[in-house]
Design a protein around this motif. Sequence first.
Motif, short mmCIF file in Angstrom:
data_model
loop_
_atom_site.label_atom_id
_atom_site.label_comp_id
_atom_site.label_asym_id
_atom_site.label_seq_id
_atom_site.Cartn_x
_atom_site.Cartn_y
_atom_site.Cartn_z
N PRO A 201 0.49 -0.96 -0.14
CA PRO A 201 -0.05 -0.23 -0.27
C PRO A 201 0.80 1.25 -0.17
CG PRO A 201 -0.47 -0.73 2.35
CD PRO A 201 0.65 -2.09 1.31
N ARG A 202 0.70 2.06 -0.83
CA ARG A 202 0.75 3.59 -0.54
C ARG A 202 0.85 4.15 0.40
NH1 ARG A 202 -0.17 6.74 -5.75
NH2 ARG A 202 1.36 8.49 -4.39
N ARG A 203 1.56 4.89 1.02
CA ARG A 203 1.31 5.53 2.46
C ARG A 203 2.58 7.00 2.49
NH1 ARG A 203 3.14 0.05 4.00
NH2 ARG A 203 1.06 -0.88 5.19
N PRO A 204 1.78 8.03 3.17
CA PRO A 204 2.96 8.89 2.88
C PRO A 204 4.63 9.09 3.83
CG PRO A 204 1.20 8.91 4.96
CD PRO A 204 0.99 7.62 4.29
N LYS A 205 4.66 9.95 3.32
CA LYS A 205 6.74 9.91 3.59
C LYS A 205 6.57 10.80 4.50
CE LYS A 205 7.59 8.36 -0.89
NZ LYS A 205 8.17 7.96 -2.65
N LEU A 206 8.29 10.25 5.14
CA LEU A 206 7.96 11.32 6.24
C LEU A 206 9.29 12.21 5.86
CD1 LEU A 206 8.30 12.52 9.05
CD2 LEU A 206 10.37 10.36 9.88
N GLY A 207 9.26 13.07 5.86
CA GLY A 207 10.54 14.10 5.53
C GLY A 207 10.43 15.04 6.94
N ALA A 208 12.17 15.77 6.57
CA ALA A 208 12.17 17.39 7.81
C ALA A 208 12.02 18.49 6.84
CB ALA A 208 12.79 16.91 8.67
N ILE A 209 12.15 19.74 7.62
CA ILE A 209 12.20 20.92 7.17
C ILE A 209 13.12 21.84 8.00
CG2 ILE A 209 10.71 20.66 5.29
CD1 ILE A 209 8.91 23.01 7.05
N ALA A 210 14.38 22.11 7.76
CA ALA A 210 14.44 23.37 8.66
C ALA A 210 14.20 25.04 8.64
CB ALA A 210 16.90 22.84 8.28
N VAL A 211 13.95 25.29 9.50
CA VAL A 211 14.15 26.64 9.52
C VAL A 211 15.31 27.88 10.52
CG1 VAL A 211 12.04 28.94 11.14
CG2 VAL A 211 11.29 26.25 10.42
N VAL A 212 15.34 28.45 9.90
CA VAL A 212 16.75 29.13 9.96
C VAL A 212 16.36 30.22 9.67
CG1 VAL A 212 19.27 28.99 9.49
CG2 VAL A 212 17.47 26.87 9.35
N ILE A 213 16.02 30.88 10.86
CA ILE A 213 16.21 32.51 11.08
C ILE A 213 17.80 33.56 11.71
CG2 ILE A 213 15.38 34.80 12.13
CD1 ILE A 213 12.35 32.71 12.27
N LYS A 214 18.19 34.13 10.95
CA LYS A 214 19.11 35.11 11.15
C LYS A 214 19.37 36.64 11.06
CE LYS A 214 23.12 35.33 8.57
NZ LYS A 214 24.13 35.51 7.89
N LEU B 53 4.52 13.64 5.56
CA LEU B 53 4.25 14.69 6.45
C LEU B 53 5.82 14.86 7.24
CD1 LEU B 53 2.72 15.18 9.30
CD2 LEU B 53 3.91 12.95 10.18
N LEU B 54 5.88 16.29 7.16
CA LEU B 54 7.13 16.97 7.73
C LEU B 54 6.80 17.21 9.04
CD1 LEU B 54 7.15 19.28 4.27
CD2 LEU B 54 7.79 17.09 4.27
N ALA B 55 8.87 17.04 9.33
CA ALA B 55 8.35 17.21 10.84
C ALA B 55 9.14 19.04 10.61
CB ALA B 55 9.80 16.30 11.35
N VAL B 56 8.77 20.10 11.34
CA VAL B 56 9.10 20.94 11.21
C VAL B 56 10.50 21.48 12.68
CG1 VAL B 56 8.80 23.46 11.22
CG2 VAL B 56 7.24 22.25 10.10
N VAL B 57 11.66 21.02 12.18
CA VAL B 57 12.96 21.77 12.90
C VAL B 57 13.10 23.14 13.15
CG1 VAL B 57 15.33 21.28 13.33
CG2 VAL B 57 13.19 19.43 12.34
N LEU B 58 13.10 23.56 13.63
CA LEU B 58 13.99 24.94 14.24
C LEU B 58 15.33 24.95 14.39
CD1 LEU B 58 13.52 27.91 15.19
CD2 LEU B 58 13.35 27.38 17.31
#
Length: 143
Positions: free
Chosen positions: A13-26, A92-97
């Motif tokens: 079965p097709r399932r969602p894929k897990l990803g991660a994004i980087a939030v960088v503020i400077k 599904l994206l894990a948002v990482v500071l």
Amino acid sequence: MAPTPQPSPVTEPRRPKLGAIAVVIKDGQVLLVQRRNPPNAGQWGFPGGHVELGETALDAAARELHEETGVTATPLRYLTNVDVITEGYHYLLAVVLCDYVDGVPVADDDAMDAQWVQIDAALSGDRELSDSVDTVLQLALAN
């Protein structure tokens, strides 16, 4: 004893894929990339990508950030999760500071462009953003 049959790639079965994004503020700016590939090709968003087997989403965010931009940052904590369901994709994206360490953004991997963008400009709609970028940025600013 007979071996346990393994599901074939065709019938699994097709399932969602897990990803991660980087939030960088400077210095009043946020690091954004312009996506080369679907989903969201041509739109601007946070650097990120797939989480590899055995890798934490925190580590994946830092790795993908460096692969896509050449920028190094330290992952601090999870901010939230974002579902991306579009164009036949479900991530599904894990948002990482992340805390900026070093580097000048240069687009690489699946990014067409990488830039430090003034936060006010990013929130004012000066470019086409992927869904949830403005919401995630506001959440990061509140932390």
